[in-house]
Scaffold this motif. Structure first.
Motif, mmCIF file in Angstrom:
data_model
loop_
_atom_site.group_PDB
_atom_site.id
_atom_site.type_symbol
_atom_site.label_atom_id
_atom_site.label_comp_id
_atom_site.label_asym_id
_atom_site.label_seq_id
_atom_site.Cartn_x
_atom_site.Cartn_y
_atom_site.Cartn_z
ATOM 1 N N PHE A 130 48.324 31.221 34.839
ATOM 2 C CA PHE A 130 47.501 31.946 35.793
ATOM 3 C C PHE A 130 46.101 31.350 35.781
ATOM 4 O O PHE A 130 45.584 30.989 34.721
ATOM 5 C CB PHE A 130 47.412 33.432 35.439
ATOM 6 C CG PHE A 130 48.700 34.181 35.598
ATOM 7 C CD1 PHE A 130 49.031 34.780 36.806
ATOM 8 C CD2 PHE A 130 49.586 34.292 34.529
ATOM 9 C CE1 PHE A 130 50.215 35.486 36.943
ATOM 10 C CE2 PHE A 130 50.767 34.990 34.661
ATOM 11 C CZ PHE A 130 51.091 35.586 35.878
ATOM 12 N N GLU B 259 53.335 37.871 39.052
ATOM 13 C CA GLU B 259 54.391 36.969 39.502
ATOM 14 C C GLU B 259 55.747 37.557 39.115
ATOM 15 O O GLU B 259 55.937 38.002 37.982
ATOM 16 C CB GLU B 259 54.238 35.571 38.905
ATOM 17 C CG GLU B 259 55.239 34.572 39.464
ATOM 18 C CD GLU B 259 54.986 33.145 38.993
ATOM 19 O OE1 GLU B 259 55.848 32.292 39.225
ATOM 20 O OE2 GLU B 259 53.920 32.898 38.373
ATOM 21 N N ARG B 260 56.648 37.551 40.063
ATOM 22 C CA ARG B 260 58.015 38.007 39.799
ATOM 23 C C ARG B 260 58.866 36.782 39.509
ATOM 24 O O ARG B 260 58.932 35.849 40.314
ATOM 25 C CB ARG B 260 58.570 38.773 40.998
ATOM 26 C CG ARG B 260 59.983 39.321 40.763
ATOM 27 C CD ARG B 260 60.352 40.360 41.792
ATOM 28 N NE ARG B 260 61.704 40.865 41.562
ATOM 29 C CZ ARG B 260 62.109 42.085 41.891
ATOM 30 N NH1 ARG B 260 61.257 42.931 42.455
ATOM 31 N NH2 ARG B 260 63.346 42.465 41.659
ATOM 32 N N ILE B 261 59.518 36.790 38.345
ATOM 33 C CA ILE B 261 60.318 35.635 37.919
ATOM 34 C C ILE B 261 61.732 36.088 37.560
ATOM 35 O O ILE B 261 61.956 37.246 37.215
ATOM 36 C CB ILE B 261 59.677 34.922 36.715
ATOM 37 C CG1 ILE B 261 59.553 35.870 35.514
ATOM 38 C CG2 ILE B 261 58.330 34.328 37.092
ATOM 39 C CD1 ILE B 261 59.093 35.185 34.232
ATOM 40 N N ASN C 156 56.744 40.922 45.203
ATOM 41 C CA ASN C 156 57.247 39.567 45.446
ATOM 42 C C ASN C 156 56.674 39.073 46.764
ATOM 43 O O ASN C 156 57.309 39.172 47.818
ATOM 44 C CB ASN C 156 58.776 39.568 45.490
ATOM 45 C CG ASN C 156 59.352 38.150 45.480
ATOM 46 O OD1 ASN C 156 58.662 37.188 45.795
ATOM 47 N ND2 ASN C 156 60.621 38.041 45.116
ATOM 48 N N GLY D 295 46.365 39.387 38.862
ATOM 49 C CA GLY D 295 47.425 38.396 39.027
ATOM 50 C C GLY D 295 48.777 39.022 38.744
ATOM 51 O O GLY D 295 48.888 39.992 37.986
ATOM 52 N N ARG E 151 48.000 40.471 48.679
ATOM 53 C CA ARG E 151 49.011 39.411 48.508
ATOM 54 C C ARG E 151 50.220 39.658 49.418
ATOM 55 O O ARG E 151 50.737 38.733 50.049
ATOM 56 C CB ARG E 151 49.473 39.332 47.063
ATOM 57 C CG ARG E 151 48.430 38.924 46.037
ATOM 58 C CD ARG E 151 47.705 37.650 46.416
ATOM 59 N NE ARG E 151 46.505 37.961 47.178
ATOM 60 C CZ ARG E 151 45.889 37.113 48.013
ATOM 61 N NH1 ARG E 151 46.368 35.906 48.202
ATOM 62 N NH2 ARG E 151 44.808 37.464 48.655
ATOM 63 N N LEU F 8 54.423 30.676 31.924
ATOM 64 C CA LEU F 8 53.698 30.993 33.142
ATOM 65 C C LEU F 8 52.227 30.653 32.977
ATOM 66 O O LEU F 8 51.668 30.787 31.878
ATOM 67 C CB LEU F 8 53.828 32.481 33.485
ATOM 68 C CG LEU F 8 55.011 32.869 34.377
ATOM 69 C CD1 LEU F 8 56.323 32.700 33.620
ATOM 70 C CD2 LEU F 8 54.864 34.289 34.871
#
Length: 893
Positions: free
Chosen positions: A839, A825-827, A119, A823, A184, A837
């Protein structure tokens, strides 16, 4: 004047008062004039004109320095230059996971736990919170006239080395084994630390250790590593490049080791060609501590013969600041002997002073936005909440057979067992601050179940030969007829003169955070001498130790047993001895403090105790057993003297749990009770037997001061775990290449050809997720972005987070990685909720790195996978609560 002889005394008194007042006014006037002259003198300097560009101010300041003064400012503990009004400054500060070694601070999860959150925006919030505390603490120190170590604004964080091998003891400081994930997390932490003001840096962050550095610890001062250009540019450099180009990190720390024969702190390739020429880095480079000494000291790199030559080499190649004692005064000699041009000194000093000006150190605090942050932010409730949130997000549920977790809160009795169940150190990791809270798993479970019976037992030592040390109680300490020890406190660091006061201390167990033990202490310098007797009440073999944050000595029966010298965070030294019940031994402890985080504990443990029997008894009378096992920052970390089975001076020689813990785990499991394993550690563990036999396993890392709360919330269903492994959990050290081999072949998820125990990206949930409507083009012209959309649905009954992971694989390409993360992503999804989503993957991300280290785009087949895990794993290595979709596309010219 009407003079009465009988009033002469009163007259003389009045006259003397008038004279005294006149003298005082005169001296005040003189001092004021002198001060005004000094102020006028200093403000007259061009470099103090805030209307001028920083470049011009820096140039003016340096032009007025002598060579000796210039050299003095290139050491980490730079002294003041009084004639120019330049205050002393200590460049050394740490904030790996919260402000460290500077007294009270919020302690966040260790770096590896930060990586496990997957995250990046959350870690930006953390960086903002940490730099808030850093600024507030700095200005408080300055207001008290303190400018010592750990009190400045230049922080030697983050550690963005690649955790390529689980044996490395300092891997706990990193964000894992993947360059993209590391970049990141690192970029976001740096941005949070340095702030977003257009004029002033909030703090200076430092990307370290540059480069190709990740163990072994014991030979880091002499090793010379080799890699292919492919591995260099594909694995070891991307996180540093992102830190420089994206985060604009203002400092880089060069590593101890050599790379391709050149010392990293004297590498033309690393420091000039890549860092400054290719990446346009315009900040400063600082050496790792005493790394320049390795250039010339016998048995180390031995690149040159003398300290002057070493200093000249480092500066000429681009190392501007020396953490150590090599530059001053050797650089002056090097200039005078024409080993290095003075222009190189000026260039280095320009970079250093630019940083100080950008931090606002030569401007009024009223003009610096960051100086207005109140001290109340330090260890504030807001930061506590953030630390606990990050701890929760770092929890990785490795296994949950038959939905063993979450546990019911209606349990009447529960056994909490293991060396990490109530361990403060297992919360903190290394390079930590001093927290007000120590919420261990035991404490948190007791708070969670106030009406249940909690049966606690240590169960085992952390490893064979490493007992759990506890504070020596007052019942066995004697000072004459009194319990405890005689304590003498001094306002100096060498126990000289008359002590400020003498008292009895019942135990030696001190963490002086906000308040030092001596009132009105103008500096951090003080010392304490404790004397008395140790009279054990049981015979046996004991380990006796001192845990201290600064320096000191322990004497036993008049013999010096060991000495601390300048330890920068609390470390324990000890000796083993046979003691007889009732027989007294003379104790003398001399402790001195020189920085803002003083701590001292006199500790011991009785060796060879039967710890398993009490643990079995605790388990037998409980409905459920929670075992808290793993490692400890006392035995894995930076360059330690630890030599135990499976451990090697901070690193590990084996990656299994220590034998003591395996024996405990097997005997507890044999009782047939529902058993949960909680792991607390900084590196991957080969818990093969547990993976086959224990129904539920939770990886908690070193989770910070609220780590126990996070663990308890996951165990009892108040938080749905969604952390993912930032490293591969291998089955055996035999699956790994040689530790000193820095080639990436058969390393990490990208190149490992065997079957991992738990793969990179693995992590379970209490709900489930499905992926649909994957939209990926069938063909893509190279040099175009790859656009991807997908729908993710929470198909379970509870709300939860999902970590969406996107990988690419170049099919049929020789030497290409098995797959590469491009890539994530934490959702958060409520039960039944669906989110779409998107990307966008740049050509640089899906390009191949060839053997020359160059990114190339070639036509061919590109396999794309997207889901909450890597594809193609089975059994316990598979994330059963998530989905994954795979599609091939063709890259065309």
């Amino acid at each position: 004047m009407n003079f009465n002889i009988y009033n002469r005394p009163q007259f003389l008194i009045k006259l003397s008062k008038i004279c005294l007042l006149t003298v005082v006014v005169f001296f005040i006037s003189c001092k004021a004039n002198k001060t005004n002259e000094q102020v006028a003198k200093f403000t007259a300097f061009k470099f103090n004109d805030t209307s001028l560009p920083i470049e011009e101010r820096v140039r003016d300041l340096i032009s007025q320095m002598t060579l000796s003064e210039k050299v003095s400012q290139m050491r980490y503990d730079a002294p003041e230059i009084n004639r120019l009004g330049v205050p002393a400054y200590n460049w050394w500060n740490e904030c790996l996971h919260g402000v460290a070694r500077a007294g009270e601070a919020t302690v966040f999860p260790q770096g590896i736990g930060m990586g496990a959150t997957w995250n990046a925006p959350l870690i930006f919030e953390m960086g903002t919170a940490v730099s808030d505390e850093a600024r507030a603490k700095h200005h408080k120190f300055i207001s008290e006239g303190k400018r010592g170590i750990y009190q400045g604004l230049t922080f030697w964080t983050p550690n963005i080395n690649i955790f390529r091998d689980p044996r490395w003891g300092r891997g706990q400081e990193t964000y894992g084994e993947d360059p993209y994930l590391t970049s990141r997390i690192g970029v976001n932490y740096i941005k949070g630390l340095q702030g977003d003001d257009s004029k002033y840096l909030k703090v200076v962050a430092t990307a370290k250790h540059y480069a190709v550095h990740s163990g072994p610890e014991k030979s880091r001062h002499e090793d010379n590593y080799q890699t292919s250009n492919k591995d260099l540019f594909e694995t070891y450099l991307p996180a540093f490049e992102a830190a420089v180009k994206e985060a604009k990190v203002h400092s880089v720390m060069c590593a101890y080791n050599r790379f391709r024969e050149e010392a990293c702190c004297g590498s033309n390739l690393l420091l000039q060609k890549i860092l400054r020429d290719d990446w346009s880095f315009d900040g400063y480079v600082v050496s790792d501590c005493w790394a320049i000494n390795d250039f010339w000291e016998p048995g180390k790199h031995e690149l040159v013969k003398t300290p002057a030559e070493a200093s000249a080499l480092a500066v000429s190649r681009g190392t501007d600041l020396n953490c150590g004692d090599c530059y001053d005064p050797n650089l002056k000699e090097a200039v005078l002997k024409k080993m290095v041009d003075e222009e190189k000194i000026d260039l280095a000093l320009t970079r250093l002073m630019t940083a100080r000006f950008k931090l606002g150190m030569f401007d009024s605090e009223a003009d610096v936005i960051w100086s207005k942050i109140p001290y109340s932010v330090v260890a504030s409730q807001e930061h506590y909440d953030l630390s606990e949130k990050i701890a929760k997000e770092s929890m990785v549920l490795l296994k949950n057979q038959n939905n063993t977790l979450p546990l019911s809160k209606n349990i009447k009795s529960i056994a909490v067992i293991g060396p990490n169940a109530n361990s403060k150190q297992a919360l903190l990791g290394n390079y930590h601050g001093t927290p007000k809270n120590y919420n261990t798993p035991l404490k948190a479970i007791m708070d969670k179940l106030p009406n249940a019976t909690i049966n606690y037992a240590l169960g085992s030592d952390i490893a064979i030969g490493w007992p759990t040390l506890n504070t020596i109680p007052s019942s066995v300490l004697k000072n004459g007829e009194n319990k405890g020890l005689k304590a003498e406190y001094f306002k100096n660091t060498n126990w000289e003169g008359t002590p400020e006061f003498i008292r009895k201390d019942s135990v030696v167990d001190f963490i002086w955070t906000l308040k030092k033990p001596i009132d009105n202490l103008k500096t951090d310098d003080f010392s304490v001498k404790w004397t008395g007797q140790l009279v054990p009440n049981e015979s046996g073999k004991y380990r006796i130790g001192l845990r201290a944050s600064s320096a000191g000595k322990l004497y036993f029966d008049g013999d010096l047993k060991f000495e601390f010298k300048d330890d920068h965070e609390p470390k324990t030294k000890y000796f083993d001895i046979d003691l007889q019940s009732g027989i007294g031994h003379e104790i003398k402890i001399e402790y001195y403090n020189y920085h803002s985080d003083p701590q001292a504990q006199f500790v011991w443990a009785k060796m060879d105790q039967d710890l398993i029997t009490p643990a079995l008894e605790a388990a037998k009378k409980s409905e459920v057993v929670v075992m808290c096992l793993g490692l400890s920052p006392d035995i894995e970390g930076e360059e330690m003297p630890v030599l135990l089975e499976g451990f090697d001076k901070g690193d590990r020689s084996d990656i299994t749990l220590p034998k003591t813990q395996i024996e405990l785990m097997k005997k507890i499991q044999a009782l047939g009770k529902p058993t949960i394993l909680v792991l607390m550690n900084g590196s991957a563990l080969a818990v093969n037997w547990a993976a086959d036999n224990i129904p539920a396993i939770l990886e908690a890392w070193y989770p910070g001061e609220f780590g126990g709360n996070a663990i308890a919330d996951v165990l009892f269903g108040d938080y749905n775990p969604a952390g993912r492994l930032p490293v591969t959990f291998y089955k055996s050290v035999d699956d790994l290449p040689d530790f000193k081999n820095y080639n990436m072949e058969n390393r990490t998820y990208k190149y490992f050809k065997g079957d991992p125990l738990f793969p990179f990206g693995h992590g379970l949930s209490y709900t489930s997720f499905a992926y649909t409507n994957l939209n990926i083009p069938d063909t893509l012209s190279i040099n175009n972005d790859l656009e991807i959309t997908v729908d993710v649905k929470n198909t379970g009954a509870v709300n939860g987070d999902e970590v969406v992971q996107l990988y690419v694989s170049h099919e049929g390409k020789v030497d290409a990685a098995i797959r590469t993360l491009v890539g994530f992503e934490r959702i958060h999804l409520k039960a039944g909720e669906t989110k779409k989503l998107s990307f966008s993957i740049s050509p640089k991300q899906y390009a191949l790195i060839n053997n020359e280290g160059i990114a190339v785009l070639e036509s061919g087949l590109l396999k794309v996978s997207i889901g909450g895990k890597q594809p193609s794993f089975k059994g316990v290595a598979d994330t059963t609560t998530s989905d994954v979709l795979v599609k091939n596309l063709t890259l065309i010219n």
